[in-house]
Design a protein around this motif. Structure first.
Motif, PDB file in Angstrom:
ATOM      1  N   ASP A  87       0.817  -1.213   0.000  1.00 42.23           N
ATOM      2  CA  ASP A  87       0.000   0.000   0.000  1.00 42.23           C
ATOM      3  C   ASP A  87       0.850   1.262   0.000  1.00 42.23           C
ATOM      4  O   ASP A  87       0.456   2.278  -0.566  1.00 42.23           O
ATOM      5  N   SER A 116       0.134   4.156  -2.511  1.00 42.17           N
ATOM      6  CA  SER A 116      -0.297   5.426  -1.934  1.00 42.17           C
ATOM      7  C   SER A 116       0.629   6.564  -2.376  1.00 42.17           C
ATOM      8  O   SER A 116       0.164   7.649  -2.768  1.00 42.17           O
ATOM      9  N   LEU A 147      -0.088   7.435  -5.896  1.00 39.31           N
ATOM     10  CA  LEU A 147      -1.294   8.271  -6.011  1.00 39.31           C
ATOM     11  C   LEU A 147      -0.960   9.722  -5.648  1.00 39.31           C
ATOM     12  O   LEU A 147      -1.492  10.664  -6.251  1.00 39.31           O
ATOM     13  N   GLU A 148      -0.075   9.904  -4.679  1.00 38.70           N
ATOM     14  CA  GLU A 148       0.315  11.268  -4.313  1.00 38.70           C
ATOM     15  C   GLU A 148       1.075  11.940  -5.453  1.00 38.70           C
ATOM     16  O   GLU A 148       0.907  13.136  -5.717  1.00 38.70           O
ATOM     17  N   ASP A 175      -1.398  12.838  -8.057  1.00 31.38           N
ATOM     18  CA  ASP A 175      -2.137  13.988  -7.541  1.00 31.38           C
ATOM     19  C   ASP A 175      -1.333  15.278  -7.739  1.00 31.38           C
ATOM     20  O   ASP A 175      -1.879  16.319  -8.104  1.00 31.38           O
ATOM     21  N   ASN A 222       1.869  -2.886  -6.975  1.00 29.28           N
ATOM     22  CA  ASN A 222       1.647  -3.791  -5.843  1.00 29.28           C
ATOM     23  C   ASN A 222       1.103  -5.146  -6.301  1.00 29.28           C
ATOM     24  O   ASN A 222       0.174  -5.690  -5.710  1.00 29.28           O
ATOM     25  N   ALA A 273      -5.628  -4.802 -10.997  1.00 28.99           N
ATOM     26  CA  ALA A 273      -6.668  -3.808 -10.691  1.00 28.99           C
ATOM     27  C   ALA A 273      -6.020  -2.459 -10.429  1.00 28.99           C
ATOM     28  O   ALA A 273      -6.514  -1.417 -10.881  1.00 28.99           O
ATOM     29  N   THR A 274      -4.890  -2.465  -9.722  1.00 25.95           N
ATOM     30  CA  THR A 274      -4.199  -1.213  -9.448  1.00 25.95           C
ATOM     31  C   THR A 274      -3.599  -0.650 -10.739  1.00 25.95           C
ATOM     32  O   THR A 274      -3.635   0.565 -10.968  1.00 25.95           O
ATOM     33  N   LEU A 315      -6.434   6.925 -13.923  1.00 26.51           N
ATOM     34  CA  LEU A 315      -6.004   8.203 -13.344  1.00 26.51           C
ATOM     35  C   LEU A 315      -5.071   8.960 -14.284  1.00 26.51           C
ATOM     36  O   LEU A 315      -4.627  10.052 -13.957  1.00 26.51           O
ATOM     37  N   GLY A 326      -2.690  -2.827   6.329  1.00 21.12           N
ATOM     38  CA  GLY A 326      -1.662  -2.620   5.311  1.00 21.12           C
ATOM     39  C   GLY A 326      -2.123  -3.056   3.937  1.00 21.12           C
ATOM     40  O   GLY A 326      -1.369  -2.941   2.980  1.00 21.12           O
ATOM     41  N   ALA A 350      -5.491  -2.196   2.972  1.00 18.80           N
ATOM     42  CA  ALA A 350      -6.781  -1.532   2.778  1.00 18.80           C
ATOM     43  C   ALA A 350      -6.843  -0.838   1.422  1.00 18.80           C
ATOM     44  O   ALA A 350      -7.860  -0.891   0.730  1.00 18.80           O
ATOM     45  N   LEU A 351      -5.753  -0.186   1.031  1.00 17.33           N
ATOM     46  CA  LEU A 351      -5.750   0.517  -0.257  1.00 17.33           C
ATOM     47  C   LEU A 351      -5.815  -0.487  -1.403  1.00 17.33           C
ATOM     48  O   LEU A 351      -6.590  -0.320  -2.348  1.00 17.33           O
ATOM     49  N   ALA A 352      -4.997  -1.537  -1.314  1.00 14.20           N
ATOM     50  CA  ALA A 352      -5.008  -2.566  -2.358  1.00 14.20           C
ATOM     51  C   ALA A 352      -6.407  -3.144  -2.494  1.00 14.20           C
ATOM     52  O   ALA A 352      -6.924  -3.320  -3.607  1.00 14.20           O
ATOM     53  N   LEU A 383      -8.831  -0.582  -4.166  1.00 14.46           N
ATOM     54  CA  LEU A 383      -8.613  -0.450  -5.618  1.00 14.46           C
ATOM     55  C   LEU A 383      -9.103  -1.697  -6.343  1.00 14.46           C
ATOM     56  O   LEU A 383      -9.666  -1.620  -7.437  1.00 14.46           O
ATOM     57  N   LEU A 421      -7.451   5.283   2.820  1.00 14.53           N
ATOM     58  CA  LEU A 421      -6.781   6.540   2.460  1.00 14.53           C
ATOM     59  C   LEU A 421      -5.294   6.479   2.753  1.00 14.53           C
ATOM     60  O   LEU A 421      -4.541   7.326   2.266  1.00 14.53           O
ATOM     61  N   THR A 422      -4.869   5.501   3.547  1.00 14.77           N
ATOM     62  CA  THR A 422      -3.464   5.420   3.937  1.00 14.77           C
ATOM     63  C   THR A 422      -2.949   6.801   4.363  1.00 14.77           C
ATOM     64  O   THR A 422      -1.846   7.218   4.007  1.00 14.77           O
ATOM     65  N   ASP A 423      -3.806   7.495   5.130  1.00 15.11           N
ATOM     66  CA  ASP A 423      -3.444   8.817   5.655  1.00 15.11           C
ATOM     67  C   ASP A 423      -3.026   9.798   4.574  1.00 15.11           C
ATOM     68  O   ASP A 423      -2.132  10.631   4.787  1.00 15.11           O
ATOM     69  N   SER A 424      -3.634   9.721   3.413  1.00 16.26           N
ATOM     70  CA  SER A 424      -3.259  10.616   2.329  1.00 16.26           C
ATOM     71  C   SER A 424      -4.495  11.159   1.631  1.00 16.26           C
ATOM     72  O   SER A 424      -5.347  10.397   1.164  1.00 16.26           O
ATOM     73  N   ALA A 473      -4.391  12.566  -1.132  1.00 21.91           N
ATOM     74  CA  ALA A 473      -4.247  12.241  -2.557  1.00 21.91           C
ATOM     75  C   ALA A 473      -5.036  10.983  -2.881  1.00 21.91           C
ATOM     76  O   ALA A 473      -5.628  10.868  -3.962  1.00 21.91           O
ATOM     77  N   ARG A 507      -8.625  11.912  -3.264  1.00 23.10           N
ATOM     78  CA  ARG A 507      -8.874  12.525  -4.575  1.00 23.10           C
ATOM     79  C   ARG A 507      -8.814  11.484  -5.686  1.00 23.10           C
ATOM     80  O   ARG A 507      -9.568  11.553  -6.657  1.00 23.10           O
ATOM     81  N   ALA A 508      -7.920  10.502  -5.529  1.00 27.04           N
ATOM     82  CA  ALA A 508      -7.870   9.425  -6.527  1.00 27.04           C
ATOM     83  C   ALA A 508      -9.164   8.623  -6.504  1.00 27.04           C
ATOM     84  O   ALA A 508      -9.737   8.321  -7.557  1.00 27.04           O
TER      85      ALA A 508
END
Lengths: 396, 363
Positions: free
Chosen positions: A79, A83, A86-87, A90, A134, A138-139, A146, B107, B109-111, B114, B161-164, B166, B169-170
Motif C-alpha cells: 500500500d 499510496s 497516487l500522491e 495527484d 503492488n 486492478a491497481t 487516473l 496494510g 486496505a488501499l489494495a 482499488l 486513504l493510507t493517511d493521504s 491524494a 482525490r484518486a
C-alpha cells in the motif's frame, strides 16, 4: 553555418516540432523538497536555484510534451508504494490545474497534438517501476484511469515479476505474471517502458508485447557500457516492434568516465549514511564535498549526440527519442544543464548533418506515433478481451 | 413509541396472507408469502414505480470477487443480489459497498479498495442495460429515466486513504462518492486534525461521509465538522438493538438537525430477524431522525446462508417492507422520501457544498 546560426535554426525547428520528453522527475523533486507545497516552488517563475525544470525554461527549451514521472522509491512496497504513487499523480494533476495556460492534461496522442496547436505543454504521466502496482492488475487499471500512460516495468530493484538492470536476476527476465502485466498494459493502452529493466526483461517484453514499447530514458550500451542502457540486439528489434528508445542525458549512464566516478561517489554517500538517490540538501552537501575533491567528468551535448548517432544507426530514425531525466539526476551534461538546454542538443545534431525531417521525428513525431499505435492496439485487444483477473502466484 | 412491535415474529398473522408479490418478484419464491393485503402491496408497487429504492449498501462486489464470471443477469441462488431481483424489488439506485471483508489484514486496505473499485467498474461495464455508473444526483435521476439502476461506488473505508488526501482525490477521480471513516485511526474516538482535513476535502470533492460503525462521539464530530449532510449507509436503531453499527438517538437527532440520512439495514444482527423487526427500526429511525432523514441500506450482496429477516431475504423483498410501512400508517410522501427522495436530496446537498468550496485549493 556558425554555431549561433545552428542554435537559431534549432530553435526554429523546435518551434515546429517541439521536444516530447520521455521522463522528468519534477514531481518527486517537489515531494522531496517541499512536500508538494507548490507555492514554495512556483514553476511559473525561475526555480533554477532548486530545480532543473520550470515553465520559462521548458518554453526556452522548446518542450511541447512531457511525460512527468510519478516515480516512487523502489524500496516502497504494498500500500505504501501505491499510496505514494497516487500522491505523485495527484501532484501532477495539481500542477496542471495550477498552470492551465502552460500545461495541458494529455491522455492520448490526439491530446498531444492539440496541446501543441494550443501552444501548451502536453502533460502526460509515466509510472516508474512495477512496485507501483503492488502486484495487482486492478491497481494497474486504476493508474491508467487516473491518467498514467506508461509504466517502467522495474526501477532499480528486481520485483516479484521482473528483473531490474541494477539488481539481482530472479526470473531470467519476466516471470509469468510479468508477461500478463505486459499483455494487460497492451489491452488498456499503457505503454510498456523498458528503461531500468534487465536486458533479459527487455527481450521477454518485446517477445510478449503486441504494442510498441518505449525506453523512456535510456541510451546505447555500445557507446557506454552501463546496464541502464540498451544493448544493440534490443535496439535492432525496435523497427519490427515500432517502439522508441529515448536517449537520456544522465552523465553517469552515458559517459564512461562518469560511470566510474559515480560508483565512487555513491559509495561515499552510503558511507555517510544516505541512500545513493537521496537529493535532500544534506545528501547533496555530502555529494558536493566529494565532488570538490574528485573533479567530476563532464558530459556534453556531444556525448548525448554520440548515443543518438549510434541509436539511429542501429534502431533507425523512426525509433529514437529524448528522455532527459531532468530533476531525476543530480548532474546534467554541460550545455544540457536544465530543460532549457534541448536546443543545444538539436544544434549539435544539425552540426552532425541531421536533417530537419530527422530531427522532427526525434523530438516529436516518434513519441506521438508510439502512443497512437499503442492506443490502436488497445482498441483492437479490448474488443476481444476483458480485463485480466490474473494474480501473482508466489512460490510456496 | 406505542407502535413499536418488538414481539413480532414470523408467526405474526400477517405472514399468513397469501398474496404473492407482483410481477417478477416471484423470483424470490422461497420467501414466505407477502404479509400485507393485496391493496397495500399494490400501493407499495405503485409507489416504488414512481419512487424507486435508492439503497445505501450492497456488498455484492466483494462477494463476487472470488467468482468473477458469476452472472447477475439472471437469478441465481449463489448470491442474493442480481439484476432481476433488484428490478423486482423496485431498486432504482444502488450504492455498491467497497468495504473490506472482515479480517482484511492491515496494510492492505488501499489494495483491497482499488481491487473492489476495479471489480465494480467491470461489473457495470458487463451489464450496461441493467446498471449504469452514477457520479451525481443528476445521474441518479437520469438512470431512472433510462430504466437503469444508478450505480454509485462506495463507501470505501477510511483506512484505505493510507493517511493521504491524494488517495481520497484518486478515489473520487475513479468514481467513488462515499467514504466511511469507521476503523480509521483519524476517526477513532475523536476526529484528529487530519480527520478534520479529510472531512473538509470530502466536502470539497462532494464525497459523502458514512458514519456507520463510528463511535457516537466520532459520528457527532464528523457530523459537526462536515458542511454537507452525513449519512449512515447501513444502520439501525441502537435504542432497539444495541450494535456497533447501529446509531444511537443522539446521533439520529444530529442527522435530523443537519439533514443527514440514516439508511436502515436488513442485517438480522442489527435489526432482529423479521420484516416486522426491520419495520420497527424504521419506525424508530423515522420518529427520532424524522421522515426527511431515513432511508434504506439493506446490506444485501451476501452469500447464501447469511441470516436475513423473514420476507426480506433478497432485494425483491422491498415491496413487502413498503407494504408493511403503509399498513403501519406511513404517509405515501414519507415513503417516497424514504426510498428515493432523501438520498437524492443528500447527494444534491453534497454537490452544492462541493460547488461552494470549489474555489478552494486542494489541501
Amino acid at each position: 553555418m556558425t554555431a549561433a546560426d545552428r542554435l537559431d535554426q534549432a530553435r526554429a525547428l523546435l518551434a515546429e516540432h517541439p521536444v516530447a520528453d520521455g521522463h522528468n522527475d519534477l514531481p518527486w523533486a517537489l515531494r522531496q523538497q517541499v512536500r508538494y507545497d507548490l507555492a514554495q516552488r512556483d514553476i511559473a517563475g525561475d526555480t533554477s536555484a532548486h530545480l532543473h525544470t520550470d515553465i520559462p525554461r521548458l518554453r526556452a527549451g522548446g518542450v511541447g510534451a512531457q511525460f512527468w514521472s510519478v516515480f516512487v522509491r523502489s524500496d516502497y512496497a504494498g500500500d505504501q508504494a501505491v499510496s505514494a504513487t497516487l500522491e505523485q499523480i495527484d501532484a501532477v494533476t495539481q500542477l496542471i490545474d495550477r498552470y492551465p495556460g502552460d500545461l495541458a492534461r494529455a491522455l492520448t496522442a490526439d491530446d498531444m497534438e492539440a496541446a501543441r496547436r494550443d501552444g501548451r505543454i502536453a502533460s502526460l504521466m509515466g509510472a516508474e517501476g512495477g512496485h507501483s502496482i503492488n502486484n495487482s492488475l486492478a491497481t494497474l487499471r486504476a493508474l491508467h484511469l487516473l491518467g498514467v500512460r506508461y509504466m517502467t516495468l522495474t526501477h532499480n530493484d528486481t520485483i516479484d515479476w521482473a528483473d531490474s538492470a541494477t539488481d539481482e536476476a530472479r526470473h531470467g527476465g519476466l516471470a509469468d505474471f510479468g508477461r500478463e502485466v505486459v499483455r494487460e498494459m497492451n489491452r488498456i493502452g499503457m505503454l510498456v517502458d523498458l528503461s531500468h529493466v534487465a536486458a533479459t526483461t527487455m527481450r521477454d517484453a518485446l517477445d510478449t508485447s503486441a504494442a510498441p514499447v518505449v525506453f523512456s530514458h535510456s541510451s546505447a550500451r555500445a557507446v557506454c557500457d552501463h546496464p541502464r542502457n540498451v544493448p544493440d540486439d534490443v535496439l535492432e528489434r525496435l523497427p519490427a516492434n515500432g517502439g522508441v528508445a529515448m536517449a537520456t542525458f544522465v552523465p553517469k549512464f552515458i559517459l564512461p568516465a562518469a560511470v566510474e566516478w559515480t560508483l565512487a561517489a555513491d559509495e561515499n554517500l552510503r558511507a555517510h549514511g544516505f541512500h545513493h538517490l537521496d537529493t535532500t540538501p544534506e545528501a547533496m552537501a555530502v555529494h558536493r564535498a566529494f565532488e570538490a575533491e574528485h573533479p567530476r567528468p563532464v558530459a556534453t551535448a556531444a556525448t548525448v549526440a554520440d548515443h543518438l548517432d549510434h541509436m539511429r544507426d542501429v534502431a533507425g530514425i523512426d525509433h529514437i527519442g529524448i528522455g532527459g531525466d531532468y530533476d531525476g539526476t543530480a548532474f546534467t551534461p554541460s550545455g544540457l544543464d536544465d530543460v532549457a538546454g534541448y536546443p543545444n542538443l538539436v544544434a549539435e545534431l544539425l552540426h552532425r548533418g541531421w536533417s530537419p525531417a530527422d530531427l522532427a521525428k526525434l523530438t516529436w513525431s516518434n513519441a506521438v506515433r508510439v502512443l497512437r499505435d499503442a492506443e490502436a492496439v488497445a482498441r483492437d485487444l479490448s474488443a476481444t478481451r476483458g480485463p485480466s483477473n490474473a494474480v501473482l502466484h508466489t512460490a510456496v | 413509541m406505542a407502535d413499536l412491535q418488538d414481539e413480532q415474529t414470523p408467526a405474526h398473522p400477517a405472514y399468513a396472507a397469501e398474496t404473492p408479490p407482483p410481477g417478477p418478484a416471484s423470483v424470490g419464491a422461497s420467501d414466505p408469502p407477502a404479509t400485507a393485503p393485496a391493496s397495500a402491496l399494490d400501493r407499495a408497487a405503485a409507489l416504488l414505480s414512481l419512487h424507486p429504492v435508492a439503497d445505501g449498501h450492497n456488498t455484492l462486489v466483494r462477494t463476487l470477487r472470488q467468482s468473477p464470471y458469476h452472472d447477475i443477469g439472471t437469478p441465481d441462488t449463489g448470491v442474493d443480489t442480481d439484476i432481476p431481483r433488484l428490478r423486482a424489488g423496485g431498486v432504482g439506485a444502488q450504492f455498491w459497498s467497497l468495504l473490506p471483508p472482515p479480517g482484511t489484514a492491515p496494510g492492505h486496505a488501499l489494495a483491497d479498495a482499488l481491487d473492489q473499485i476495479d471489480a465494480a467498474l467491470a461489473l457495470l461495464r458487463r451489464y450496461p442495460d441493467g446498471l449504469c455508473l452514477a457520479l451525481t444526483a443528476d445521474d441518479m435521476a437520469d438512470a431512472r429515466n433510462r430504466g437503469r439502476i444508478a450505480s454509485f461506488l462506495g463507501p470505501v473505508p477510511g483506512s484505505a486513504l493510507t493517511d493521504s488526501l491524494a488517495a481520497l482525490r484518486a478515489f473520487h477521480a475513479l468514481g467513488v462518492r462515499v467514504l466511511a471513516p469507521a476503523g480509521a485511526a483519524w476517526a477513532a474516538e475523536d476526529l484528529t486534525p487530519f480527520g478534520h482535513e479529510v472531512v473538509r476535502e470530502a466536502n470539497r470533492l462532494g464525497v459523502l461521509l458514512d458514519v456507520t460503525g463510528c463511535t457516537p462521539a466520532a459520528a457527532l464530530r464528523i457530523a459537526g465538522a462536515s458542511k454537507a449532510p452525513v449519512i449512515a449507509t447501513h444502520t439501525a436503531a441502537d435504542a432497539l438493538t444495541p450494535h456497533p453499527d447501529n446509531t444511537d438517538d443522539d446521533v439520529l437527532l444530529a442527522l435530523r438537525a443537519a439533514g443527514g440520512l440514516a439508511m436502515a439495514t436488513f442485517d438480522t444482527g442489527q435489526t432482529g430477524d423479521s420484516l416486522h423487526a426491520v419495520a420497527d427500526h424504521l419506525d424508530h429511525l423515522r420518529a427520532v431522525a424524522g421522515p426527511g432523514s431515513v432511508g434504506l441500506g439493506a446490506s444485501f450482496g451476501t452469500e447464501p446462508g447469511t441470516r436475513r429477516p423473514t420476507g426480506l431475504t433478497d432485494p425483491s423483498g422491498y415491496p413487502r417492507l413498503i407494504a408493511e410501512l403503509l399498513e403501519r400508517g406511513w404517509p405515501e410522501t414519507d415513503i417516497a422520501q424514504l426510498t428515493w427522495g432523501n438520498a437524492l436530496r443528500v447527494l444534491r446537498a453534497a454537490e452544492f457544498t462541493a460547488r461552494a468550496a470549489a474555489h478552494r485549493r486542494t489541501g
